[in-house]
Write an enzyme that holds these catalytic residues in place. Structure first.
Site, PDB file in Angstrom:
ATOM      1  N   GLY A 153     -29.827 -21.734 -18.089  1.00 47.66           N
ATOM      2  CA  GLY A 153     -28.419 -23.288 -17.629  1.00 47.66           C
ATOM      3  C   GLY A 153     -27.558 -21.681 -15.757  1.00 47.66           C
ATOM      4  NE  ARG A 154     -22.870 -21.885 -14.642  1.00 48.58           N
ATOM      5  CZ  ARG A 154     -22.072 -22.867 -16.063  1.00 48.58           C
ATOM      6  NH1 ARG A 154     -21.536 -23.761 -15.251  1.00 48.58           N
ATOM      7  NH2 ARG A 154     -20.970 -22.514 -16.732  1.00 48.58           N
ATOM      8  CB  ILE A 155     -27.500 -16.963 -15.186  1.00 48.02           C
ATOM      9  CG1 ILE A 155     -25.774 -16.800 -15.306  1.00 48.02           C
ATOM     10  CG2 ILE A 155     -27.839 -15.108 -15.706  1.00 48.02           C
ATOM     11  CD1 ILE A 155     -24.846 -15.609 -16.682  1.00 48.02           C
ATOM     12  CB  SER A 174     -32.816 -24.249 -22.127  1.00 50.54           C
ATOM     13  OG  SER A 174     -32.723 -26.104 -21.320  1.00 50.54           O
ATOM     14  NE  ARG A 175     -27.619 -27.132 -26.221  1.00 51.91           N
ATOM     15  CZ  ARG A 175     -26.011 -26.878 -25.870  1.00 51.91           C
ATOM     16  NH1 ARG A 175     -25.306 -26.997 -27.428  1.00 51.91           N
ATOM     17  NH2 ARG A 175     -25.494 -27.019 -24.579  1.00 51.91           N
ATOM     18  NE  ARG A 231     -20.767 -12.947 -25.712  1.00 58.14           N
ATOM     19  CZ  ARG A 231     -20.142 -12.778 -24.057  1.00 58.14           C
ATOM     20  NH1 ARG A 231     -21.352 -11.989 -22.991  1.00 58.14           N
ATOM     21  NH2 ARG A 231     -18.923 -12.786 -23.222  1.00 58.14           N
ATOM     22  CG  ASP A 255     -25.750  -5.654 -20.181  1.00 56.73           C
ATOM     23  OD1 ASP A 255     -25.476  -4.064 -20.062  1.00 56.73           O
ATOM     24  OD2 ASP A 255     -25.101  -6.111 -20.364  1.00 56.73           O
ATOM     25  CD  GLU A 260     -22.114  -6.026 -26.257  1.00 58.06           C
ATOM     26  OE1 GLU A 260     -20.558  -6.085 -26.184  1.00 58.06           O
ATOM     27  OE2 GLU A 260     -22.656  -6.406 -26.318  1.00 58.06           O
ATOM     28  CG  HIS A 279     -21.507  -5.922 -22.842  1.00 56.71           C
ATOM     29  ND1 HIS A 279     -20.857  -7.662 -23.350  1.00 56.71           N
ATOM     30  CD2 HIS A 279     -21.260  -7.354 -21.475  1.00 56.71           C
ATOM     31  CE1 HIS A 279     -20.831  -8.512 -22.774  1.00 56.71           C
ATOM     32  NE2 HIS A 279     -21.139  -8.535 -21.845  1.00 56.71           N
ATOM     33  CB  VAL A 280     -23.007  -2.917 -17.302  1.00 55.02           C
ATOM     34  CG1 VAL A 280     -22.079  -1.103 -17.844  1.00 55.02           C
ATOM     35  CG2 VAL A 280     -25.138  -2.360 -17.149  1.00 55.02           C
ATOM     36  N   GLY A 281     -23.608  -6.045 -17.100  1.00 55.23           N
ATOM     37  CA  GLY A 281     -24.318  -7.569 -17.276  1.00 55.23           C
ATOM     38  C   GLY A 281     -23.678  -7.554 -15.623  1.00 55.23           C
TER      39      GLY A 281
HETATM   40  C1  8YV Z   1     -17.488  -9.018 -19.629  1.00 58.32           C
HETATM   41  C2  8YV Z   1     -19.800 -11.030 -20.535  1.00 58.32           C
HETATM   42  O1  8YV Z   1     -18.545  -8.071 -19.343  1.00 58.32           O
HETATM   43  O2  8YV Z   1     -19.240 -12.761 -18.050  1.00 58.32           O
HETATM   44  C3  8YV Z   1     -19.180 -12.071 -19.722  1.00 58.32           C
HETATM   45  O3  8YV Z   1     -19.552 -13.468 -20.336  1.00 58.32           O
HETATM   46  O4  8YV Z   1     -20.113 -10.308 -21.079  1.00 58.32           O
HETATM   47  C4  8YV Z   1     -18.916 -10.271 -19.348  1.00 58.32           C
HETATM   48  O5  8YV Z   1     -18.941 -10.596 -17.724  1.00 58.32           O
HETATM   49  C5  8YV Z   1     -16.647  -9.778 -21.139  1.00 58.32           C
HETATM   50  O6  8YV Z   1     -16.234 -11.268 -20.387  1.00 58.32           O
HETATM   51  C6  8YV Z   1     -15.871  -8.581 -21.423  1.00 58.32           C
HETATM   52  O7  8YV Z   1     -15.495  -8.342 -19.869  1.00 58.32           O
END
Ligand code: 8YV
Length: 320
Positions: A153-155, A174-175, A231, A255, A260, A279-281
């Site tokens: 996808g975009r990322i 991807s799909r 995720r 991450d 979580e 989870h600091v992406g």
């Molecule tokens: C945030 C994320 O941590 O954009 C997402 O999907 O996982 C993160 O940017 C999430 O929205 C929780 O605030």
């Protein structure tokens, strides 16, 4: 005229609060001492909800907000919101795509480099004084590797561009096959088989649950490294722990996690091979500001004309 009531789930920045409070009468769900009583008494007042990717819209909130019209989520992933049933109820869901592509890609690359070059154990070695006794072991070069991207996808595309700096040969699954100059593989297993590093950046939710399972990890193989910035649900965490412990794969940079903010002790116990982040992406000041501004724009635009700037695909037909 009184301001529009807004139900806030999760935390937001001061900048978001200041901007919203000019137009909305904001109530924070988690400040309510008796959540069930609050939702029973006030649920029907809310046409608008602000949430994030972690909390989404919980079932008790969805069931007690019959007049809901819009949900603005502070994140791109919306697997915690039941988008098809919200769309059926005519509720618009907005999220924050694109503004976080670079940051999440940086996080993926950072984890990959940290695992390969032993950043965390090297820091511990330098910090503890162990260097005075002995040198640090040689590590692996990230240059000229085969990098697999699960989810183009975009990322995913941003990651593919970023790893060009390391002369990576990019593969993906991807799909459906995309119009991109990278090698497509029809299954996650075939992708894993073809690469040294597998970067997971596919959306979460039931369709991708445990897409990375024991078989995919086996295909990734002994020298393989798994990076997950999507995720926790996409990777079978039990299978991953087994694969790391028995040497089926070499290392991981994670991450996101299945439960979580809980992280299995077994993952914490492998600091030489596993790098963990909470989870600091997207969690830089700059990117969170851009995401927060988009959340606010989605809500204020809805207030003005009933549409949002960035609806999720399931709700596009509802957007004006
Ligand atoms: C945030 C994320 O941590 O954009 C997402 O999907 O996982 C993160 O940017 C999430 O929205 C929780 O605030």
């Amino acid at each position: 005229m009184p301001n529009e009531p807004l139900l806030q789930i999760g935390t937001i920045t001061d900048r978001m609060a200041d901007a919203l409070d000019a137009k909305f009468d904001r109530t924070v769900l988690f400040d309510q001492p008796d959540r069930a009583a609050f939702l029973r008494d006030r649920g029907a007042d809310f046409r608008a909800i602000l949430t994030d990717g972690h909390w989404g819209v919980p079932a008790d909130v969805a069931a007690t907000t019959p007049n809901l019209k819009v949900v603005s989520s502070y994140g791109v992933g919306y697997d915690a919101i039941d988008a098809p049933s919200f769309a059926e109820r005519g509720i618009l869901i907005a999220h924050t795509p694109n503004v976080l592509n670079d940051e999440v890609a940086v996080t993926a690359v950072m984890l990959w480099l940290a695992v390969y070059r032993g950043l965390v154990p090297a820091d511990a070695h330098a910090r503890s004084g162990a260097w005075e006794e002995k040198g640090f072991p040689l590590t692996r070069s990230p240059m000229d590797r085969r990098v697999g991207i699960l989810g183009m996808g975009r990322i995913g595309e941003t990651i593919a561009q970023m790893v060009q700096a390391f002369r990576a040969e990019v593969h993906y699954h991807s799909r459906s096959e995309k119009d991109v100059p990278y090698a497509y593989h029809a299954t996650p297993e075939a992708l894993a088989e073809a690469v040294d590093v597998l970067i997971v950046i596919t959306p979460g939710g039931p369709e991708t649950k445990h897409l990375v399972d024991a078989d995919v990890l086996k295909a990734l193989g002994k020298g393989g490294t798994l990076i997950n910035v999507s995720r926790g649900s996409v990777v079978d965490e039990g299978a991953l722990i087994d694969a790391l412990q028995d040497g089926t794969i070499a290392g991981a940079g994670l991450d996101v996690f299945e439960q979580e903010p809980k992280i299995p002790q077994a993952l914490k116990d492998m600091p030489e091979r596993v790098v963990l982040t909470p989870h600091v992406g997207s969690a830089t000041m700059e990117t969170r500001q851009a995401m927060g501004d988009l959340v606010v724009r989605n809500l204020t635009r809805w207030l003005d004309d009933g549409t949002v700037e960035t609806p999720v695909p399931e709700c596009r037909s509802l957007n004006g």
